[in-house]
Design an enzyme around this catalytic site. Structure first.
Site, PDB file in Angstrom:
ATOM      1  N   MET A  92       0.846  -1.191   0.000  1.00 57.49           N
ATOM      2  CA  MET A  92       0.000   0.000   0.000  1.00 57.49           C
ATOM      3  C   MET A  92       0.885   1.246   0.000  1.00 57.49           C
ATOM      4  O   MET A  92       0.471   2.328   0.417  1.00 57.49           O
ATOM      5  CB  MET A  92      -0.934  -0.011   1.209  1.00 57.49           C
ATOM      6  N   HIS A 127       9.113   1.255   3.128  1.00 57.45           N
ATOM      7  CA  HIS A 127      10.226   1.329   4.085  1.00 57.45           C
ATOM      8  C   HIS A 127      11.118   0.113   3.861  1.00 57.45           C
ATOM      9  O   HIS A 127      10.863  -0.687   2.943  1.00 57.45           O
ATOM     10  CB  HIS A 127       9.685   1.401   5.524  1.00 57.45           C
ATOM     11  N   HIS A 147       9.591  -3.304   3.143  1.00 55.87           N
ATOM     12  CA  HIS A 147       9.153  -3.556   1.759  1.00 55.87           C
ATOM     13  C   HIS A 147      10.367  -3.831   0.864  1.00 55.87           C
ATOM     14  O   HIS A 147      10.335  -4.718   0.007  1.00 55.87           O
ATOM     15  CB  HIS A 147       8.426  -2.332   1.182  1.00 55.87           C
ATOM     16  N   GLN A 151     -10.438  -2.300   2.257  1.00 61.11           N
ATOM     17  CA  GLN A 151     -10.009  -2.992   3.471  1.00 61.11           C
ATOM     18  C   GLN A 151      -9.988  -2.074   4.691  1.00 61.11           C
ATOM     19  O   GLN A 151      -9.534  -2.457   5.750  1.00 61.11           O
ATOM     20  CB  GLN A 151      -8.657  -3.670   3.264  1.00 61.11           C
ATOM     21  N   LYS A 163       5.033  -9.967   9.107  1.00 61.80           N
ATOM     22  CA  LYS A 163       4.562  -8.979  10.097  1.00 61.80           C
ATOM     23  C   LYS A 163       3.035  -9.061  10.225  1.00 61.80           C
ATOM     24  O   LYS A 163       2.496  -8.996  11.317  1.00 61.80           O
ATOM     25  CB  LYS A 163       4.975  -7.570   9.664  1.00 61.80           C
ATOM     26  N   GLN A 168      -2.868 -12.052   8.004  1.00 59.49           N
ATOM     27  CA  GLN A 168      -3.116 -11.802   6.579  1.00 59.49           C
ATOM     28  C   GLN A 168      -2.419 -12.858   5.714  1.00 59.49           C
ATOM     29  O   GLN A 168      -2.986 -13.350   4.734  1.00 59.49           O
ATOM     30  CB  GLN A 168      -2.596 -10.397   6.229  1.00 59.49           C
ATOM     31  N   MET A 206       9.008  -2.708  11.433  1.00 65.42           N
ATOM     32  CA  MET A 206       8.825  -1.539  10.561  1.00 65.42           C
ATOM     33  C   MET A 206       7.427  -1.578   9.973  1.00 65.42           C
ATOM     34  O   MET A 206       6.948  -2.635   9.564  1.00 65.42           O
ATOM     35  CB  MET A 206       9.856  -1.558   9.441  1.00 65.42           C
ATOM     36  N   SER A 207       6.777  -0.430   9.944  1.00 67.79           N
ATOM     37  CA  SER A 207       5.424  -0.346   9.419  1.00 67.79           C
ATOM     38  C   SER A 207       5.171   1.079   8.940  1.00 67.79           C
ATOM     39  O   SER A 207       5.648   2.040   9.559  1.00 67.79           O
ATOM     40  CB  SER A 207       4.421  -0.698  10.532  1.00 67.79           C
TER      41      SER A 207
END
Ligand code: PAF
Length: 226
Positions: A26, A30, A33, A57, A146, A150, A181-182
């Site tokens: 999305m 960071h 990804h 979502q 993470k 899902q 990390m998010s």
């Protein structure tokens, strides 16, 4: 670096490619990804990175509105990679007007934890992931561990709809204090960020105690330190 909004243009480009990897994101990319993209590039000739904040979502319109979006920055971060193609569609490229989310039945996995807290979230995730998998027919598709719930759900999804794709989980990349990390970490203020680091520290302690202590003892010990 160019981003395509029409999946058909990408399908034409990858027609003769032997092995296609897909990394759905999305955006607001960071190092987590980037590490997934690197992993995908090892095994595939071409990696399609999708950057799309999927409205279906989000069960809270304020959350959708404030979700970070910065395509220019994202493209800058990934221009170092060869053999990637970026798919950055608009809502109209993905959904028909008034299109509803698909109602899957994944059972308990979508009814607990995040599924319970965010009703409809996982149907929204599955709807867009199914679309992406059907559009690009990748050999391999990559998702972060993470978001473990899902990841399990997507493995169930491909079994359910009988898609021939390997779903590959990728290790969580962490900040120096252990926090995963998010893209959402930037919403945390100083004290929330400190708390988040403390939670991961205490979870680490609980994990160490798991082999030798009862759940009751772990809970009481950890809560005392919180
Ligand atoms: O994990 C995410 O970023 C999203 O849920 C995904 C898989 C890209 C679907 O929108």
């Amino acid at each position: 670096m160019r981003a395509y909004s029409s999946y058909k243009d990408i399908v034409k480009l990858v027609k003769k490619v032997d092995s296609i990897g897909l990394v759905p994101t999305m955006g607001s990319l960071h190092d987590g990804h980037l590490s997934i993209i690197k992993k995908a590039l090892i095994k595939n000739d071409i990696v399609i990175v999708s950057i799309y904040v999927n409205p279906k979502q989000f069960n809270d319109s304020k959350d959708l509105k404030k979700y970070p979006r910065n395509l220019e920055d994202d493209l800058e971060k990934i221009k170092i990679f060869n053999n990637i193609i970026v798919y950055a569609p608009n809502d109209r490229d993905v959904y028909n007007e008034r299109e509803e989310v698909k109602k899957y039945n994944f059972g308990e996995i979508t009814e607990i934890m995040e599924g319970k807290l965010r009703p409809g979230h996982f149907n929204g995730v599955a709807t867009v992931v199914e679309k992406l998998l059907v559009m690009f027919k990748p050999n391999n598709a990559y998702f972060g561990e993470k978001d473990f719930q899902q990841l399990i759900l997507i493995k169930e999804l491909v079994k359910k709809i009988k898609l021939d794709v390997n779903i590959i989980g990728c290790e969580t990349i962490r900040e120096s204090d252990g926090l995963a990390m998010s893209s959402r970490n930037k919403f945390l203020n100083k004290s929330e960020r400190k708390c988040a680091g403390r939670i991961i520290e205490l979870l680490g302690k609980a994990k160490k105690m798991y082999k030798t202590s009862s759940l009751k003892a772990i809970k009481s010990d950890i809560l005392k330190q919180a």
